[in-house]
Scaffold this motif. Structure first.
Motif, mmCIF file in Angstrom:
data_model
loop_
_atom_site.group_PDB
_atom_site.id
_atom_site.type_symbol
_atom_site.label_atom_id
_atom_site.label_comp_id
_atom_site.label_asym_id
_atom_site.label_seq_id
_atom_site.Cartn_x
_atom_site.Cartn_y
_atom_site.Cartn_z
ATOM 1 N N GLU A 1 0.860 -1.172 0.000
ATOM 2 C CA GLU A 1 0.000 0.000 0.000
ATOM 3 C C GLU A 1 0.905 1.233 0.000
ATOM 4 O OE1 GLU A 1 -2.533 0.794 3.523
ATOM 5 O OE2 GLU A 1 -4.187 0.527 2.088
ATOM 6 N N PHE A 2 0.755 2.077 -1.001
ATOM 7 C CA PHE A 2 1.623 3.267 -1.040
ATOM 8 C C PHE A 2 0.839 4.517 -0.665
ATOM 9 C CE2 PHE A 2 0.483 5.491 -5.019
ATOM 10 C CZ PHE A 2 -0.349 4.540 -5.599
ATOM 11 N N HIS A 3 -0.474 4.335 -0.559
ATOM 12 C CA HIS A 3 -1.369 5.409 -0.122
ATOM 13 C C HIS A 3 -2.602 4.687 0.400
ATOM 14 C CE1 HIS A 3 -2.916 9.460 0.043
ATOM 15 N NE2 HIS A 3 -4.007 9.096 -0.592
ATOM 16 N N PRO A 4 -3.229 5.196 1.464
ATOM 17 C CA PRO A 4 -4.342 4.429 2.040
ATOM 18 C C PRO A 4 -5.335 3.974 0.970
ATOM 19 C CG PRO A 4 -3.835 6.325 3.413
ATOM 20 C CD PRO A 4 -2.962 6.442 2.204
ATOM 21 N N GLY A 5 -5.495 2.667 0.888
ATOM 22 C CA GLY A 5 -6.446 2.107 -0.069
ATOM 23 C C GLY A 5 -5.891 1.843 -1.458
ATOM 24 N N PHE A 6 -4.671 2.259 -1.702
ATOM 25 C CA PHE A 6 -4.071 2.091 -3.025
ATOM 26 C C PHE A 6 -2.849 1.181 -2.934
ATOM 27 C CE2 PHE A 6 -6.436 5.985 -3.185
ATOM 28 C CZ PHE A 6 -6.939 6.062 -4.470
ATOM 29 N N ARG A 7 -2.856 0.116 -3.728
ATOM 30 C CA ARG A 7 -1.744 -0.839 -3.661
ATOM 31 C C ARG A 7 -1.128 -1.042 -5.044
ATOM 32 N NH1 ARG A 7 -3.116 -6.017 -1.675
ATOM 33 N NH2 ARG A 7 -5.134 -5.751 -2.689
ATOM 34 N N VAL A 8 0.141 -1.350 -5.033
ATOM 35 C CA VAL A 8 0.857 -1.477 -6.297
ATOM 36 C C VAL A 8 2.137 -2.271 -6.062
ATOM 37 C CG1 VAL A 8 2.305 0.605 -6.135
ATOM 38 C CG2 VAL A 8 1.425 -0.112 -8.376
ATOM 39 N N SER A 9 2.718 -2.791 -7.132
ATOM 40 C CA SER A 9 4.010 -3.482 -7.029
ATOM 41 C C SER A 9 4.981 -2.864 -8.017
ATOM 42 C CB SER A 9 3.834 -4.976 -7.337
ATOM 43 O OG SER A 9 3.238 -5.141 -8.599
ATOM 44 N N LEU B 1 0.946 6.480 -8.928
ATOM 45 C CA LEU B 1 -0.026 7.545 -8.672
ATOM 46 C C LEU B 1 -1.316 6.957 -8.106
ATOM 47 C CD1 LEU B 1 0.199 9.725 -11.946
ATOM 48 C CD2 LEU B 1 1.394 10.086 -9.755
ATOM 49 N N ALA B 2 -1.792 7.571 -7.048
ATOM 50 C CA ALA B 2 -3.133 7.259 -6.566
ATOM 51 C C ALA B 2 -4.055 8.287 -7.200
ATOM 52 C CB ALA B 2 -3.181 7.348 -5.046
ATOM 53 N N LEU B 3 -5.022 7.826 -8.004
ATOM 54 C CA LEU B 3 -5.857 8.740 -8.787
ATOM 55 C C LEU B 3 -7.309 8.701 -8.307
ATOM 56 C CD1 LEU B 3 -4.494 7.804 -12.347
ATOM 57 C CD2 LEU B 3 -3.859 9.800 -10.969
ATOM 58 N N SER B 4 -7.932 9.873 -8.310
ATOM 59 C CA SER B 4 -9.319 9.943 -7.845
ATOM 60 C C SER B 4 -10.292 9.436 -8.908
ATOM 61 C CB SER B 4 -9.657 11.386 -7.461
ATOM 62 O OG SER B 4 -9.481 12.209 -8.601
ATOM 63 N N GLY B 5 -9.801 9.284 -10.127
ATOM 64 C CA GLY B 5 -10.667 8.771 -11.186
ATOM 65 C C GLY B 5 -9.824 8.223 -12.324
ATOM 66 N N LEU B 6 -10.472 7.724 -13.353
ATOM 67 C CA LEU B 6 -9.749 7.147 -14.486
ATOM 68 C C LEU B 6 -9.256 8.266 -15.400
ATOM 69 C CD1 LEU B 6 -8.965 4.451 -15.827
ATOM 70 C CD2 LEU B 6 -11.078 4.634 -17.165
ATOM 71 N N PRO B 7 -7.977 8.329 -15.661
ATOM 72 C CA PRO B 7 -7.480 9.375 -16.575
ATOM 73 C C PRO B 7 -7.923 9.073 -18.008
ATOM 74 C CG PRO B 7 -5.695 7.918 -15.949
ATOM 75 C CD PRO B 7 -6.903 7.461 -15.177
ATOM 76 N N ASN B 8 -8.021 10.121 -18.758
ATOM 77 C CA ASN B 8 -8.446 9.953 -20.149
ATOM 78 C C ASN B 8 -7.243 10.124 -21.077
ATOM 79 O OD1 ASN B 8 -9.793 9.899 -22.559
ATOM 80 N ND2 ASN B 8 -10.426 12.061 -22.433
ATOM 81 N N PHE B 9 -6.753 9.012 -21.612
ATOM 82 C CA PHE B 9 -5.652 9.075 -22.580
ATOM 83 C C PHE B 9 -6.258 9.304 -23.954
ATOM 84 C CE2 PHE B 9 -3.505 7.129 -19.063
ATOM 85 C CZ PHE B 9 -2.178 7.557 -19.190
ATOM 86 N N SER B 10 -5.956 10.450 -24.557
ATOM 87 C CA SER B 10 -6.573 10.835 -25.833
ATOM 88 C C SER B 10 -6.398 9.717 -26.862
ATOM 89 C CB SER B 10 -5.928 12.098 -26.386
ATOM 90 O OG SER B 10 -5.606 12.972 -25.349
ATOM 91 N N GLY B 11 -7.488 9.330 -27.453
ATOM 92 C CA GLY B 11 -7.439 8.339 -28.527
ATOM 93 C C GLY B 11 -7.348 6.911 -28.044
ATOM 94 N N VAL B 12 -7.419 6.707 -26.733
ATOM 95 C CA VAL B 12 -7.378 5.345 -26.204
ATOM 96 C C VAL B 12 -8.733 5.074 -25.555
ATOM 97 C CG1 VAL B 12 -6.259 3.771 -24.566
ATOM 98 C CG2 VAL B 12 -4.907 5.527 -25.753
ATOM 99 N N LEU C 1 -6.226 14.643 -11.014
ATOM 100 C CA LEU C 1 -6.746 13.412 -10.404
ATOM 101 C C LEU C 1 -5.819 12.860 -9.334
ATOM 102 C CD1 LEU C 1 -7.862 11.535 -13.671
ATOM 103 C CD2 LEU C 1 -9.288 12.921 -12.149
ATOM 104 N N VAL C 2 -4.611 13.440 -9.259
ATOM 105 C CA VAL C 2 -3.594 12.831 -8.389
ATOM 106 C C VAL C 2 -3.866 13.104 -6.916
ATOM 107 C CG1 VAL C 2 -1.129 12.775 -7.805
ATOM 108 C CG2 VAL C 2 -1.849 12.995 -10.206
ATOM 109 N N LEU C 3 -4.103 12.023 -6.180
ATOM 110 C CA LEU C 3 -4.289 12.138 -4.730
ATOM 111 C C LEU C 3 -2.951 12.005 -4.025
ATOM 112 C CD1 LEU C 3 -7.335 9.707 -4.460
ATOM 113 C CD2 LEU C 3 -7.408 12.213 -4.425
ATOM 114 N N HIS C 4 -2.096 11.172 -4.597
ATOM 115 C CA HIS C 4 -0.775 10.952 -4.002
ATOM 116 C C HIS C 4 0.159 10.406 -5.079
ATOM 117 C CE1 HIS C 4 2.278 9.921 -1.044
ATOM 118 N NE2 HIS C 4 2.362 8.721 -1.598
ATOM 119 N N ALA C 5 1.402 10.854 -5.018
ATOM 120 C CA ALA C 5 2.384 10.337 -5.979
ATOM 121 C C ALA C 5 3.587 9.785 -5.220
ATOM 122 C CB ALA C 5 2.834 11.454 -6.919
ATOM 123 N N GLU C 6 4.101 8.670 -5.697
ATOM 124 C CA GLU C 6 5.324 8.094 -5.110
ATOM 125 C C GLU C 6 6.304 7.867 -6.250
ATOM 126 O OE1 GLU C 6 6.165 4.422 -2.183
ATOM 127 O OE2 GLU C 6 5.563 3.761 -4.170
#
Lengths: 513, 408
Positions: free
Chosen positions: A46-54, A328-339, A434-439
Motif C-alpha cells: 500500500e503506497f497510499h491508504p487504499g491504493f496498492r501497487v508493485s 499515482l493514486a488517482l481519484s478517477g480514471l485518466p483519459n488518454f486521448s485516442g485510447v 486526479l492525483v491524490l498521491h504520488a510516489e
C-alpha cells in the motif's frame, strides 16, 4: 545438528521457488525476508491508504513448468488475460499491438510485423532449453552438461540453414538495427525496442545483445505478451508463498539477515548459517542467497572470505539500474486521448530516438530531458488495488541514473516527477487534477528500500558478458560458490532477471543433484 | 652518455626524455664512483649495477669478507591499519597472524588458481603496521587484494626508503665497527633499530646470499652518510659493492629462486601453465593449510593431493661444464625428456657443478642426465652428464644462523 537443511535469504519469487522445490524434496527450509511481505520487487504494498501497487507490474514469461510442478494454480495463481501494447503518439495516431497483429501502421509494416514476430518466436523457442537448465562449466563438463549445449545446438539446427544463419546474425544485434531493417513507423520501432532494453543499462543503439535479451523475455507461451495475474502481482507471489508453506517451508518476514556465518579451520571455510539483524544466529547445512551477487558476496559474506580474482569479477559486475518507478493514486480514471480503455500497456516513446536521447542523458548522470514511459493502470484489471471508482497508475520511467549528478536530492526527485507528470499530461490531459498521491522511486530508492544493489531489476546487467555460464561470473554460475555451503539463486544467476523463476528452479535442481 | 653528461649538454634546453630516464638510487653517487667498469643495467626503473669491478671478485667478497648490494629498487609497501594483518594473511600463503612484531618472514602469494605471483618478505613493524617487499611492482595486485578490508592504508615506500644489503662473514663485524651496538645479538629474521645521524636506522638480519648478512633501511636523505660510515667501518675488511651478477651466484648456491629464472610471475604469464605453483618451486613449506583461507588455497589443496607436475630440484652435476639452459633426460641416451635447467654455475665455494632444474615430479627418483652444450674457443661441444639430486642447499654455513656470529 543444524537448525535447518537450507536457509534462504530473500522471499522474492526466486527464493520462494527454490524453497518450495527443496522442501518438496524433504528438506527443512527457512526463508528469511527483510520486508514485511514476500515478493521482493514484485511485492504488492500500500503506497497510499487504499491504493496498492508493485514495482514489477506485469508477468510475461513466468515459467509454466514451475506453475505445474509446484501446483501454483491450486494455491490461487491464475495467469491474467494477455494485454495489448499501445505506442502513444502525440497526434493520436497510436500504434496498437495485439498478439502478432499491429494496427496504426502502414500495411507494409503490418505485414512485416507478423513475419517478424513469428521469426522471433521461433528463435525464442529454440533457446528454450537454455533457460530452465544450469549452465555447463567451461572446461569441466559432465555428459549431462554437454547435452544442454547439444540440445540447443540441435534446436537451432532444426530451424533450417536460413533461419539458423539469421538467428546468429540478429542475436547480438543492437535492437535499433533490427527495427530499421524491418519497419518505417517510428512508434512501432520504439515500442518493440522497449522490451529489448527495459530494466537494462542499454539503449536501442547499444551494442551487446539487446535482441538476445528480448528473446529471453519472449520465452514461454505468451510469446512476449504481458499480463497481470488474478489478484495482481500478489496473485503469483501469494501462490508461491502458499505453495512453499504447503511443502513445509517456514517463512519469516521482517527478519533481515545481517551476515552469512562462516566457520573456518584446517579443513577450510564453510557457510554454516546466518546472523540476523537482531543478533540471532541460525544454523543450516547450507545458505542460499536470493539477493544480488554484490550484496551476497560483499555485504553479507564479506570479500575477505573470497579469493581476490573472484572478488574482482563480482566487483566489476555492472549493477546500476536505470529505471525509476512512478506510482499515482488517482481519484478517477485518466483519459488518454485516442485510447478507448487504457487497460493495456501504454508506451510513451514517440520517436525511435526518444529512448536513445533519454539514455544519453542518463549515462552522463543527468535526468532525461524527456523520459520514456511504460504506463499501466493495474486497477482496471484488478479492481481490488484501489478504492471503488478510483485508480492506481504504475509507470516505469527510463532512463534514470542510479548516481545522479549532484545526488538524489528532494529537488532532483521533484524535478524528475515534474518531467514525468508533464509527459503524462501531454497524453492524458488533466491527469494532474486526479492525483491524490504520488510516489516516485529512483533506482537509489529501489536499492535502499528493496535492498538490491544499484536498484537494478535484474540484480546485474543482462548482457552478453554477464549471461549464460558467465552469470554472474564463472565459479558461481552453477549456483554453488567458492564457499562450501553457500549457494545463490537470485536474478544474478542464469537465466537472469524478470519474474521468470528460472534461477530459483535451477538452483534447487543443483542443490538436490 | 650518462645522465649527468646529458644534463650538461642540454644545460639550457629541457631534457625531452626526462620521464624516460632511469631513477638514480640514493646510493648512486658512491656506487657510480666505484663502478669502474660502467656495467649498468636496470631494475624497476632504477639504474642498477650488473657488477662494479669483477663478478668473481665481488662474489668472493660475499663469501669471504663483506659486500654491499643496493636493494633500494626493491618494491617496498607499508600496509597499516586494523585490517592490515587480516588483509596480508588472506593474500599470502603463510600465517601472518603468527608473525611477531620485530620479525620478518619470507612469503609468496598466488592467484586464485594457486599460481605464484611473486615472493617477498613481510616485516612486522608494529601491531598494525607491516612492510611488504618484493622484486616487482605489486600495487595493482595489492589494490585488488585489499578490497573488503576497509581499515588500512597501503603506501608505496619504494622511493622513500633506501635499502642496502650488507652480506658476508665480516658483515656483523663491520656493523659493529660502524657503532651499531648489540648488532651481534640480532637473530636471523629479527629487526633492530639504531640511532643514526639524529634519525633512525632499521636493520634486519635478512639477505639473499645464504650467508651471514643484514639489510639496512634508512631515509634516502641519510643514505650517503650511512654509506660513508659503513664503508669507513668496513675498509679493513675490504668492503666492496656487488651487483646483480654476484648476487645471482650467491643465491643459486643458497638455493633461492629468482624471478624470470626459476619462475615466471603468474600475472605476466600468457601461456597456459608457463607459470608455477609454490609446490612446483619446492616452496610447499610456505603454504599453510592450517589457515582456513588464503588466496589460492582450494587450488593448492587440489595440487597437493594430485602432486605438482614439476618440482624445482637442486642438481649436483658431474664434471665442470656448466649446464646452463640444459635439458634434463631420464636416460643417458637422451630419449626421455623430463625437465630443464633454470640456473646453473660452477660453485667456487662448494667446488661443484651445480644447478636448479624443473624436473617432472614422477621422474625425480630415477636417473637424471643433463645434455650440456659448451664452447671452447668458438667450437661447440656437447656432453651428457649424470646429475645427482641434492636435498640441502649447496651453501648454508653455520655462521648464517649463529647468534652472535663468530668474530671476523
Amino acid at each position: 545438528m543444524s537448525d535447518y537443511d537450507s536457509i534462504i535469504i530473500g522471499a522474492g519469487h526466486n527464493g520462494l521457488v527454490c524453497a518450495a522445490y527443496l522442501a518438496r524434496a524433504g528438506q527443512r527450509v527457512l526463508v528469511l525476508e527483510a520486508a514485511a511481505e514476500p515478493g521482493g520487487l514484485a511485492a504488492t504494498r500500500e503506497f497510499h491508504p487504499g491504493f496498492r501497487v508493485s514495482v514489477a507490474h506485469t508477468l510475461h514469461h513466468f515459467s509454466r513448468k514451475i506453475v505445474q510442478e509446484l501446483g501454483l494454480t491450486k494455491h490461487g495463481y491464475q495467469p491474467g488475460e494477455l494485454m495489448n501494447t499501445t505506442g502513444l503518439s502525440a497526434d493520436g495516431q497510436h500504434v496498437s499491438i495485439k498478439g502478432n497483429l499491429v494496427k496504426g501502421v502502414s500495411s507494409a509494416d503490418a505485414e512485416a510485423f507478423s513475419e517478424y514476430q513469428a521469426m522471433l518466436q521461433k528463435f525464442a523457442a529454440a533457446l528454450e532449453p537454455f533457460w530452465m537448465k544450469t549452465m555447463p562449466r567451461i572446461g569441466k563438463n559432465s555428459l549431462k552438461e554437454m547435452l544442454t549445449f547439444a540440445q540447443v545446438g540441435l534446436k537451432l539446427r532444426l530451424l533450417g540453414a536460413d533461419d539458423m544463419r539469421e538467428f546468429f546474425r540478429v542475436a547480438s544485434l543492437p535492437i535499433r538495427d533490427l527495427m530499421d531493417e524491418n519497419y518505417d513507423s517510428d512508434i512501432l520501432k520504439a515500442v518493440l525496442s522497449w522490451d529489448a532494453v527495459i530494466g537494462s543499462t542499454q539503449a536501442p543503439r547499444s551494442p551487446n545483445n539487446t535482441v538476445l535479451s528480448m528473446l529471453y523475455r519472449m520465452t514461454g507461451e505468451s510469446g512476449g505478451a504481458h499480463a497481470i495475474p488474478a489478484g495482481g502481482m500478489a496473485g503469483l507471489v501469494n501462490a508461491l508463498a502458499a505453495a512453499a508453506e504447503s511443502q513445509g517451508v517456514e517463512l519469516r518476514y521482517g527478519s533481515p539477515v545481517k551476515s552469512i556465518a562462516v566457520e573456518g579451520d584446517e579443513n577450510g571455510q564453510r557457510a554454516t548459517g546466518v546472523v540476523l539483524g537482531d543478533g540471532e544466529r541460525l544454523t543450516a547445512e547450507r545458505v542460499i542467497s536470493a539477493t544480488d551477487p554484490k550484496r551476497t558476496f560483499f555485504d553479507l559474506l564479506g570479500a575477505r572470505h573470497l579469493e581476490i580474482e573472484f572478488t574482482n569479477r563480482i566487483r566489476r559486475l555492472r549493477t546500476d539500474g536505470q529505471v525509476a518507478k512512478l506510482h499515482l493514486a488517482l481519484s478517477g480514471l485518466p483519459n488518454f486521448s485516442g485510447v478507448d480503455q487504457p487497460d493495456g500497456r501504454l508506451i510513451i516513446a514517440p520517436q525511435m530516438d526518444s529512448l536513445e536521447f533519454a539514455w544519453d542523458d542518463a549515462k552522463f548522470g543527468r535526468l532525461p530531458e524527456q523520459p520514456a514511459l511504460e504506463v499501466l493502470i493495474p486497477s482496471l484489471r484488478e479492481p481490488g488495488l484501489a478504492p471503488t471508482g478510483q485508480h492506481v497508475l504504475s509507470a516505469h520511467v527510463m532512463y534514470v541514473p542510479r548516481s545522479l549528478e549532484g545526488g538524489w536530492t528532494e529537488t532532483a526527485k521533484a524535478e524528475l516527477q515534474g518531467k514525468v507528470m508533464q509527459t503524462l499530461a501531454q497524453y492524458a490531459p488533466g491527469i494532474e487534477d486526479l492525483v491524490l498521491h504520488a510516489e516516485l522511486l529512483t533506482p537509489q530508492d529501489l536499492e535502499e528500500q528493496w535492498k538490491v544493489t544499484g536498484g537494478h531489476w535484474h540484480h546485474t546487467e543482462l548482457a552478453m558478458d554477464q549471461m549464460l555460464m558467465m552469470r554472474p561470473t564463472y565459479e558461481a554460475a552453477q549456483h554453488s560458490t567458492p564457499i562450501p555451503g553457500l549457494f545463490i539463486c537470485g536474478a544474478g544467476c542464469h537465466p537472469g532477471g524478470g519474474v521468470m523463476g528460472g534461477p530459483g528452479h535451477n538452483a534447487a535442481g543443483e542443490i538436490l543433484r | 652518455m650518462t645522465a649527468e653528461e646529458q644534463s650538461l649538454r642540454h644545460a639550457t634546453a629541457p631534457d625531452p626524455y626526462a620521464d624516460e630516464r632511469l631513477t638514480l638510487s640514493p646510493f648512486h653517487a658512491r656506487q657510480a664512483a666505484l663502478n669502474i667498469r660502467e656495467a649498468w643495467s636496470e631494475w624497476n626503473g632504477y639504474r642498477f649495477a650488473d657488477y662494479y669491478y669483477d663478478v668473481e671478485y665481488e662474489y668472493f667478497c660475499i663469501r669471504n669478507t663483506v659486500g654491499t648490494y643496493d636493494i633500494s629498487p626493491m618494491q617496498k609497501y607499508h600496509v597499516e591499519g586494523p585490517d592490515a594483518e587480516a588483509m596480508l594473511d588472506r593474500m599470502v600463503t603463510r600465517d601472518v597472524t603468527k608473525l611477531k612484531e620485530g620479525r620478518v618472514t619470507y612469503v609468496c602469494w598466488c592467484t586464485d588458481t594457486g599460481r605464484m605471483i611473486d615472493d617477498g618478505t613481510i616485516f612486522r613493524l608494529g601491531p598494525e603496521k607491516f612492510m611488504l617487499t618484493c622484486g616487482s611492482p605489486s600495487l595493482a595486485w595489492l589494490k585488488k587484494a585489499r578490497f573488503g578490508f576497509d581499515n588500512l592504508t597501503i603506501t608505496d615506500m619504494t622511493d622513500n626508503i633506501a635499502g642496502l644489503s650488507v652480506q658476508g662473514p665480516c658483515s656483523c663485524a663491520t656493523l659493529k665497527a660502524m657503532g651499531l651496538d648489540g648488532i651481534d645479538q640480532l637473530k636471523p629474521f629479527n629487526i633492530a633499530y639504531f640511532d643514526f645521524a639524529g634519525s633512525q636506522l632499521m636493520v634486519s638480519r635478512t639477505g639473499f646470499t645464504g650467508d651471514l648478512g643484514y639489510e639496512l633501511w634508512v631515509e634516502p636523505q641519510l643514505a650517503l652518510q650511512m654509506w660513508d660510515a659503513l664503508y669507513a667501518a668496513g675498509e679493513n675488511y675490504g668492503i666492496q659493492p656487488y651487483g646483480e651478477a654476484a648476487t645471482n651466484m650467491a643465491r643459486l648456491e643458497a638455493g633461492f629462486i629468482m624471478p624470470d629464472m626459476e619462475f615466471h610471475e603468474a600475472l605476466k604469464t600468457v601461456h597456459l601453465n608457463h607459470d608455477q605453483s609454490p609446490f612446483e618451486l619446492n616452496l610447499g613449506w610456505l603454504v599453510d593449510f592450517k589457515k582456513p583461507h588464503f588466496n589460492g588455497r582450494r587450488a593448492l589443496l587440489e595440487e597437493r593431493e594430485r602432486g605438482p607436475a614439476y618440482t624445482l630440484t637442486k642438481l649436483d652435476i658431474e664434471g665442470n661444464k656448466v649446464a646452463e639452459g640444459s635439458w634434463i633426460y631420464a636416460d643417458e641416451g637422451c630419449s626421455k625428456h623430463v625437465g630443464y635447467v633454470t640456473s646453473a654455475m660452477w660453485s667456487p665455494a662448494v667446488k661443484a657443478n651445480i644447478a636448479l632444474a624443473m624436473i617432472k615430479t614422477e621422474h625425480l627418483k630415477g636417473e637424471l642426465w643433463a645434455e650440456i652444450y659448451y664452447d671452447k674457443e668458438l667450437r661447440q661441444y656437447e656432453k651428457i652428464a649424470r646429475c645427482t639430486v641434492a636435498d640441502k642447499p649447496f651453501w648454508a654455513p653455520d655462521r648464517a644462523r649463529a647468534t652472535p656470529p663468530a668474530d671476523a
